[in-house]
Design a protein around this motif. Structure first.
Motif, short mmCIF file in Angstrom:
data_model
loop_
_atom_site.label_atom_id
_atom_site.label_comp_id
_atom_site.label_asym_id
_atom_site.label_seq_id
_atom_site.Cartn_x
_atom_site.Cartn_y
_atom_site.Cartn_z
N GLY A 1 0.85 -1.19 0.00
CA GLY A 1 0.00 0.00 0.00
C GLY A 1 0.88 1.23 0.00
O GLY A 1 1.89 1.28 0.69
N PRO A 2 0.54 2.27 -0.79
CA PRO A 2 1.43 3.43 -0.89
C PRO A 2 0.90 4.67 -0.18
O PRO A 2 -0.30 4.89 -0.05
CB PRO A 2 1.45 3.68 -2.39
CG PRO A 2 0.05 3.35 -2.81
CD PRO A 2 -0.45 2.27 -1.87
N GLY B 1 4.15 -9.64 8.22
CA GLY B 1 2.70 -9.74 8.37
C GLY B 1 2.00 -8.42 8.17
O GLY B 1 0.79 -8.38 7.93
N LYS B 2 2.73 -7.30 8.27
CA LYS B 2 2.13 -5.99 8.04
C LYS B 2 2.13 -5.65 6.55
O LYS B 2 2.90 -6.20 5.77
CB LYS B 2 2.91 -4.90 8.79
CG LYS B 2 2.83 -4.98 10.30
CD LYS B 2 3.60 -3.80 10.90
CE LYS B 2 3.54 -3.82 12.41
NZ LYS B 2 4.27 -2.67 12.99
N THR B 3 1.28 -4.70 6.19
CA THR B 3 1.31 -4.17 4.83
C THR B 3 2.60 -3.40 4.62
O THR B 3 3.04 -2.64 5.49
CB THR B 3 0.11 -3.23 4.60
OG1 THR B 3 -1.09 -3.97 4.78
CG2 THR B 3 0.14 -2.64 3.20
N VAL B 4 3.24 -3.58 3.47
CA VAL B 4 4.44 -2.81 3.12
C VAL B 4 3.97 -1.48 2.53
O VAL B 4 3.39 -1.43 1.44
CB VAL B 4 5.31 -3.57 2.11
CG1 VAL B 4 6.54 -2.73 1.75
CG2 VAL B 4 5.72 -4.93 2.68
N ASP B 5 4.21 -0.42 3.27
CA ASP B 5 3.76 0.92 2.84
C ASP B 5 4.91 1.66 2.16
O ASP B 5 5.99 1.82 2.74
CB ASP B 5 3.27 1.74 4.04
CG ASP B 5 1.95 1.23 4.57
OD1 ASP B 5 1.13 0.78 3.75
OD2 ASP B 5 1.74 1.29 5.79
N PHE B 6 4.67 2.11 0.94
CA PHE B 6 5.67 2.88 0.19
C PHE B 6 5.36 4.37 0.27
O PHE B 6 4.19 4.78 0.21
CB PHE B 6 5.66 2.47 -1.29
CG PHE B 6 6.27 1.13 -1.56
CD1 PHE B 6 7.63 0.92 -1.36
CD2 PHE B 6 5.50 0.08 -2.01
CE1 PHE B 6 8.20 -0.32 -1.61
CE2 PHE B 6 6.05 -1.16 -2.27
CZ PHE B 6 7.41 -1.36 -2.07
N THR B 7 6.40 5.17 0.38
CA THR B 7 6.28 6.62 0.22
C THR B 7 6.91 6.99 -1.11
O THR B 7 8.12 6.83 -1.30
CB THR B 7 6.99 7.37 1.36
OG1 THR B 7 6.34 7.07 2.59
CG2 THR B 7 6.94 8.88 1.14
N PHE B 8 6.10 7.45 -2.04
CA PHE B 8 6.57 7.79 -3.39
C PHE B 8 6.90 9.28 -3.47
O PHE B 8 6.20 10.11 -2.91
CB PHE B 8 5.50 7.44 -4.44
CG PHE B 8 5.37 5.98 -4.71
CD1 PHE B 8 4.54 5.19 -3.93
CD2 PHE B 8 6.06 5.38 -5.74
CE1 PHE B 8 4.41 3.83 -4.17
CE2 PHE B 8 5.94 4.03 -6.00
CZ PHE B 8 5.11 3.25 -5.22
#
Length: 651
Positions: free
Chosen positions: A71-72, A232-239
């Protein structure tokens, strides 16, 4: 086949209420079984708890999945963060992810940095979160086509707890790429950097940007490190947008006249460096132009995107994408706008609403980042003054010049830069012949002196300024600056472009100082007051320091010599004054027994305390007026002051 999770169609509470009121309902045992099953499905698809730690997720009844999901977040140059559908729109509903896992400390070896996601496509579809194990926030990668690998149908990936040293993820997005990539037709091509002739990822990308590509929609994420405790967590991207953005505005403060820009000048020879204004002889009237070395355009331009896992310098930002521009050669004509609504349009009179080079809203123009810039921006132009009083008086100013020091044009990706130029009555352009007539506007002033004979009266205020002054304060420029925030002022030599280093604080030769003013004033009025013409301006030295760096909004602190001060809320007008030659007033001696001389210059004293020249045609006129006449004895001529002045307004 990936496990599907079906969402319930109604809320559990609504379903239970309905069933209890249904007269012919089945047995209670059967009801409890059905209700329990629905509760279990709801807890698996409940989107309220995505991103919680495993312990929190279990406590909330969500359960823990071993599938990797993405998720970003999308911060961009306005610093307004975007999420959900807004973020997806910015990313054209897709991005590409590359990920590795590590059994030991990441070391760029194929054995330890094992590839998990080989440039997988991740696509966004609204209201799909929780429908598969790999989709926790409407972003899915399973079954899609990879960007540049042979994989035509991407498979699900699970967290590997034997990877004790974590995972590393990178991502990018562009509206100008296809899946799989098309090297012939895509306007943006992205290739992961390899080393030693292998396919081993080396913390970076090579990016080719072709003509027509949209830099505004080219994003690279921060480097994301996921420790084992966070599996186990969502991998959050900062674009972050990979381009820089630039806009330019103009305003004027010339009393009694409106100002229209006629043309800009550039150097037509692209084979050598632009270091002075002299080669800038090619006139341009189709927009704003300035010379800035190595400004790059989107014509098969290659840039490198690298990451910084550990800080190499005190100002380095860990794990953010860094852009370098490896292309050589000169390409230095910075052009903004098409001239429509800008060229030959009256400038605004306030810095908080300048005339932007796009003629309208001040939209930014995307440019390639160039953090390694070492050259100043050189601006050369002609403009026209037209009297506001209806007299029809028109003055053409030619060869006006300004310098923005190199430290202020080190463009970084994902930052927006605003440059505002001020045209004042202290211009360095000429109203005559370039190269032979003097620079600067000379103010024409009048006074009424009654004498017994007809005498001509002339008072001249010299406002020639040979250098260019740049002011900076963190934050938006509004009327020009905000009280209680530090302001930094640098001065550059108008010929060489080099920053001038004041020798100290004060009004001696080579020194600079900031003064509070007791009233509103123009640059020419400040100069006049400093050089002996009463303007009713009082100067109060402000608390000022000499600095060698400026903390810019992009987090860097470039080396640049300047004076720094912090305006108070009580004072509205300040003046920066750099002294090249300090003014020393001449000593006027009153006529007593002196005889008339036709070669002598005679003066009278006005009621405002200023001496002005008068014409004394003969001995008779001298005798009639000598009680009011003065002259300057040899050796008492004083020194003409040479100053560079900028008035700084605050609110």
């Amino acid at each position: 086949m990936e496990r599907k999770i079906t969402k319930p169609k109604v809320k559990i509470t609504e379903f239970i209420n309905y069933m209890f009121n249904f007269k012919n309902f089945l047995s209670m045992k059967k009801f409890l079984f059905m209700a329990a099953a629905l509760v279990a499905m709801a807890s698996c698809s409940n989107n309220d708890y995505f991103g919680d730690s495993p312990t929190e997720a279990l406590a909330n009844g969500q359960g823990l999945t071993n599938a990797i999901s993405f998720g970003p977040d999308v911060p961009y140059s306005t610093r307004a963060d975007l999420y959900g559908s807004a973020a997806a729109t910015k990313l054209s509903n897709k991005f590409v992810v590359y990920g590795t896992k590590h059994s030991a400390t990441e070391d760029e070896t194929a054995t330890n940095d094992a590839v998990v996601f080989n440039n997988f496509q991740v696509g966004w579809t609204a209201s799909t979160a929780g429908t598969t194990a790999s989709n926790s926030s409407d972003w899915e990668y399973v079954g899609l086509r990879a960007y540049d690998a042979a994989t035509t149908s991407q498979g699900i990936k699970y967290w590997d707890y034997s990877a004790a040293q974590g995972y590393t993820f990178y991502a990018f997005s562009s509206s100008d790429i296809t899946y799989p990539k098309d090297a012939e037709n895509d306007k943006v091509l992205v290739t992961k950097v390899t080393s030693d002739g292998t396919t081993l990822y080396n913390k970076g990308y090579q990016v080719t940007v072709k003509t027509g590509a949209n830099l505004n929609n080219l994003y690279f994420s921060d480097r994301v490190e996921v420790a084992k405790a966070n599996y186990g967590k969502t991998v959050d991207f900062t674009f972050r947008n990979i381009g820089a953005k630039v806009r330019v505005g103009f305003y004027e403060t010339v009393p009694g006249y409106s100002v229209k820009i006629d043309r800009f000048y550039i150097d037509a020879d692209a084979a050598g460096a632009v270091t002075t204004f002299t080669p800038m002889v090619d006139p341009k009237t189709d927009g704003f132009y300035a010379s800035l070395q190595n400004v790059k355009r989107a014509v098969n331009q290659e840039i490198n995107v690298t990451y910084n896992p550990t800080p190499s310098t005190a100002t380095a930002v860990v794990n953010r994408p860094k852009v370098t521009n490896p292309s050589a050669g000169y390409d230095y004509s910075l052009k903004l706008g098409d001239g429509t609504g800008f060229i030959n349009t009256a400038l605004k009179t306030s810095s908080d609403s300048p005339l932007w080079t796009d003629g309208t809203t001040g939209a930014y123009t995307p440019v390639f980042p160039y953090e390694g810039n070492e050259n100043p921006l050189l601006l050369k132009m002609d403009y026209t003054l037209t009297a506001d009083d209806g007299s029809g008086d028109v003055i053409h100013v030619k060869n006006a010049r300004a310098v923005v020091p190199a430290q202020y044009v080190k463009w970084k990706s994902n930052f927006a830069y605003t440059y505002i130029f001020k045209i004042s009555d202290n211009t360095n352009g000429t109203t005559g012949v370039v190269g032979s007539d003097p620079d600067g506007l000379t103010a024409i002033t009048f006074d009424a002196i009654v004498v017994d004979v007809d005498n001509e009266k002339q008072e001249t205020i010299t406002t020639v300024s040979t250098n260019s002054i740049t002011t900076y304060s963190d934050g938006a420029i509004v009327n020009e600056y905000t009280a209680t925030k530090p302001i930094y002022v640098s001065i550059s030599n108008i010929t060489s472009g080099a920053v001038i280093t004041p020798s100290g604080l004060g009004d001696a030769a080579g020194e600079a100082q900031i003064y509070k003013l007791n009233k509103a004033a123009t640059e020419a009025e400040v100069l006049a007051q400093k050089t002996g013409s009463p303007m009713g301006i009082e100067f109060t030295a402000e608390s000022t320091t000499l600095e060698t760096t400026v903390p810019l909004a992009d987090g860097t602190t470039p080396s640049i010599n300047n004076v720094k001060f912090t305006p108070s809320a009580a004072s509205k007008y300040y003046a920066y004054i750099y002294t090249t030659t300090a003014y020393v007033a001449p000593t006027y001696t009153k006529i007593t027994t002196e005889a008339y001389s036709s070669s002598e210059t005679y003066y009278m004293l006005s009621g405002s305390g200023a001496y002005f020249t008068v014409t004394v045609p003969d001995a008779a006129a001298f005798a009639d007026n000598k009680a009011n006449l003065y002259y300057i004895k040899t050796g008492n001529e004083g020194t003409a002051g040479v100053y560079d002045v900028k008035v700084i307004k605050v609110q």
